[in-house]
Design an enzyme around this catalytic site. Structure first.
Site, PDB file in Angstrom:
ATOM      1  N   HIS A 297      38.030  32.986  39.920  1.00  0.00           N
ATOM      2  CA  HIS A 297      39.619  33.210  39.343  1.00  0.00           C
ATOM      3  C   HIS A 297      40.695  32.772  40.918  1.00  0.00           C
ATOM      4  CE1 HIS A 297      40.433  36.973  39.778  1.00  0.00           C
ATOM      5  NE2 HIS A 297      39.044  37.315  39.233  1.00  0.00           N
ATOM      6  N   ASP A 309      38.086  39.383  45.098  1.00  0.00           N
ATOM      7  CA  ASP A 309      38.301  39.291  43.570  1.00  0.00           C
ATOM      8  C   ASP A 309      39.480  38.668  43.703  1.00  0.00           C
ATOM      9  OD1 ASP A 309      38.078  39.729  41.054  1.00  0.00           O
ATOM     10  OD2 ASP A 309      38.946  41.166  41.086  1.00  0.00           O
ATOM     11  N   GLU A 343      42.435  34.831  35.313  1.00  0.00           N
ATOM     12  CA  GLU A 343      41.406  35.662  35.081  1.00  0.00           C
ATOM     13  C   GLU A 343      42.071  37.513  34.732  1.00  0.00           C
ATOM     14  OE1 GLU A 343      37.837  38.613  34.788  1.00  0.00           O
ATOM     15  OE2 GLU A 343      39.591  38.681  36.471  1.00  0.00           O
ATOM     16  N   ASP A 371      32.247  36.127  40.590  1.00  0.00           N
ATOM     17  CA  ASP A 371      33.632  37.747  40.394  1.00  0.00           C
ATOM     18  C   ASP A 371      33.152  38.713  40.411  1.00  0.00           C
ATOM     19  OD1 ASP A 371      35.829  38.479  40.246  1.00  0.00           O
ATOM     20  OD2 ASP A 371      36.034  38.008  37.554  1.00  0.00           O
ATOM     21  N   HIS A 441      41.029  45.688  42.384  1.00  0.00           N
ATOM     22  CA  HIS A 441      41.923  46.240  42.630  1.00  0.00           C
ATOM     23  C   HIS A 441      43.324  46.660  43.308  1.00  0.00           C
ATOM     24  CE1 HIS A 441      40.855  44.794  37.869  1.00  0.00           C
ATOM     25  NE2 HIS A 441      40.446  43.944  38.571  1.00  0.00           N
TER      26      HIS A 441
HETATM   27 ZN   LIG Z   1      37.616  39.307  39.268  1.00  0.00          ZN
END
Ligand SMILES: [Zn+2]
Length: 474
Positions: A297, A309, A343, A371, A441
């Site tokens: 993504h 990510d 995503e 991912d 994140h």
């Molecule tokens: Zn991801």
């Protein structure tokens, strides 16, 4: 292992690659091989892919360019739009067939965000490092919210608090279970409090929710993620707090349960915006309508640059195609790289891809999603019916030669979910996930955390697996 020989990798090309000369785009290079155009075995093909990949470490160059051009790629942001244009241009320049497919994305923007702990008199005791959760509503007015803090470690504890939750800030202080080997499982258990916690707290009348960052690491980086508001209850502002400050707050609350949280956030949900999935492919020479999909993504969170990510998954898909092309391989079925958009904010890219008119005359036989970060591949997972795994298990030794422990049940991902539900067999490599949630994140998800060789090994595995799938079918 099957010694069946397939492919058109020439002995001359193999000699050239292994001699360090690399590959050229556009077909087999001539060489000194005596048996030019002799069919190559999968182990020879694997060796060629590995040699070209590890020599060039080109996946890292692709990733470095992506994050330099786009920066963070929050869905709907200028960075995400730049990434769409950039990745299409990169694949154009590599000579792949490329196009964009539309998808609409939620457009949330982060604003100013501060959190302080104050005593009953309003005196500031401490400040907390926080990050609004994606999709969170802002706090009201300029003063924000000041509320009593109720700490819980489970939804049961929240339920037991009863009416005391009304107008309070609920502090979900549930650490990730560090004892589990499967970090994704530990993540899934703790991430529930981020996705479901705010609305569960709101259901009890809470004014705000503060979530311990979902990471096993104790540090001062907040880890964001999407909040999943329940439409049946009022939305309340929700933020993640760094684990260091979560621990500190917990201690402070034990000393003085009357402490208050003063939370100010100016994030906003704007109108949805049009965006796109980015697609590039090598058309199959024999069955072009049968597709082997490689996906990642393209959107990311905004605190870092989404290097792991999922910039890693995107560039690995592109690099896998490049390796196949550079080694002169002509896949029988179409091998397609899809960089899904959005995503992180509802996976509309994956849904729209599966529902697009272009899918009508195509049959996706395999879908692989990377991912889980660009770390060292540990094993290869194949889902779907047992026969599919059997087909790949016949070539297990070739995967082992790339350092993988073997072929196991597995495969899948949120973006390929919709196309898998239409019959594609999910598969993919599973990388070492022990450190992924240190950075996931958060502001730690930057290029320097990616190792070029580990990243490339993932691309090589994808190139090999997609080539075998294109030759053998499922
Ligand atoms: Zn991801």
């Amino acid at each position: 292992m099957s010694q069946k020989t397939r492919g058109i990798l020439s002995a001359g090309l193999l000699t050239a690659i292994l001699a360090g000369g690399g590959c050229r785009n556009g077909g087999p290079v001539g060489g000194t091989g005596k048996e030019a155009d002799a069919p190559a075995s999968y182990s020879e093909i694997s060796e060629a892919l590995r040699s070209e990949g590890l020599r060039s470490e080109n996946a890292y160059a692709l990733l470095s360019d992506l994050v330099r051009v786009s920066g963070p790629r929050l869905a709907g942001s200028p960075g995400a739009a730049a990434a769409v244009e950039h990745m299409r241009r990169v694949m154009d320049e590599l000579g792949f067939e490329t196009w964009l497919e539309p998808t609409t994305v939620q457009h949330w923007v982060r604003g100013e965000e501060t959190a302080e702990i104050v005593d009953r008199t309003g005196r500031i005791i401490d400040s907390l490092t926080i990050s609004a959760l994606g999709g969170s509503i802002p706090t009201p007015g300029s003063g924000g919210i000041t509320a009593r803090v109720i700490e819980v470690a489970s939804f049961e504890e929240l339920d037991a608090c009863g009416s005391s939750v009304r107008d309070a800030a609920v502090f979900f202080n549930r650490p990730m279970d560090r004892t589990l080997m499967e970090t994704f499982r530990a993540y899934g258990e703790a991430a529930r409090f981020r996705t479901e916690g705010p609305s569960k707290a709101a259901g009890h009348g809470a004014a705000a929710a503060l979530i311990r960052s979902v990471t096993p690491r104790i540090d001062d980086f907040p880890h964001t993620g999407m909040v999943g508001y329940d439409p049946a209850v009022a939305k309340i502002p929700a933020a993640a707090v760094s684990t260091e400050d979560a621990e500190k707050l917990s201690v402070s609350l034990k000393e003085d349960p009357g402490l208050r949280l003063r939370l100010r956030m100016s994030c906003a949900n704007l109108d949805p915006v049009p965006s796109a999935n980015v697609i590039g492919q090598i058309r199959g020479s024999d069955k072009p309508g049968e597709i082997v999909l490689l996906g990642g993504h393209l959107d990311s969170w905004d605190l870092g640059v989404g290097a792991h990510d999922d910039g890693a998954g995107c560039v690995q898909a592109v690099e896998a195609l490049r390796l196949i092309q550079a080694c002169g391989l002509k896949p029988r079925r179409t091998i397609r790289a899809v960089m899904f958009m959005n995503e992180e904010f509802g996976a509309t890219g994956g849904l729209d891809y599966a529902a697009a008119p272009g899918r009508k005359n195509e049959k996706h036989i395999v879908a692989m999603e990377s991912d889980r970060g660009g770390f060292l591949p540990l094993y290869f997972g194949v889902g779907g019916p047992p026969e599919a795994r059997g087909k790949f298990a016949a070539h297990e030794e070739v995967f082992r030669s790339l350092g993988l422990s073997g072929i196991r049940a597995g495969g899948g991902g949120s973006d390929i979910g919709p196309i898998v539900r239409q019959g594609a067999v999910p598969m993919g490599f599973v990388p070492n996930g022990q450190t992924y949630f240190d950075l996931h994140h958060s502001g730690r998800d930057t290029l320097d955390k990616v190792h070029p060789r580990e990243l490339e090994l993932g691309a090589i595995v994808l190139a090999l697996a997609s080539y075998i799938a294109s030759e053998e079918g499922i």
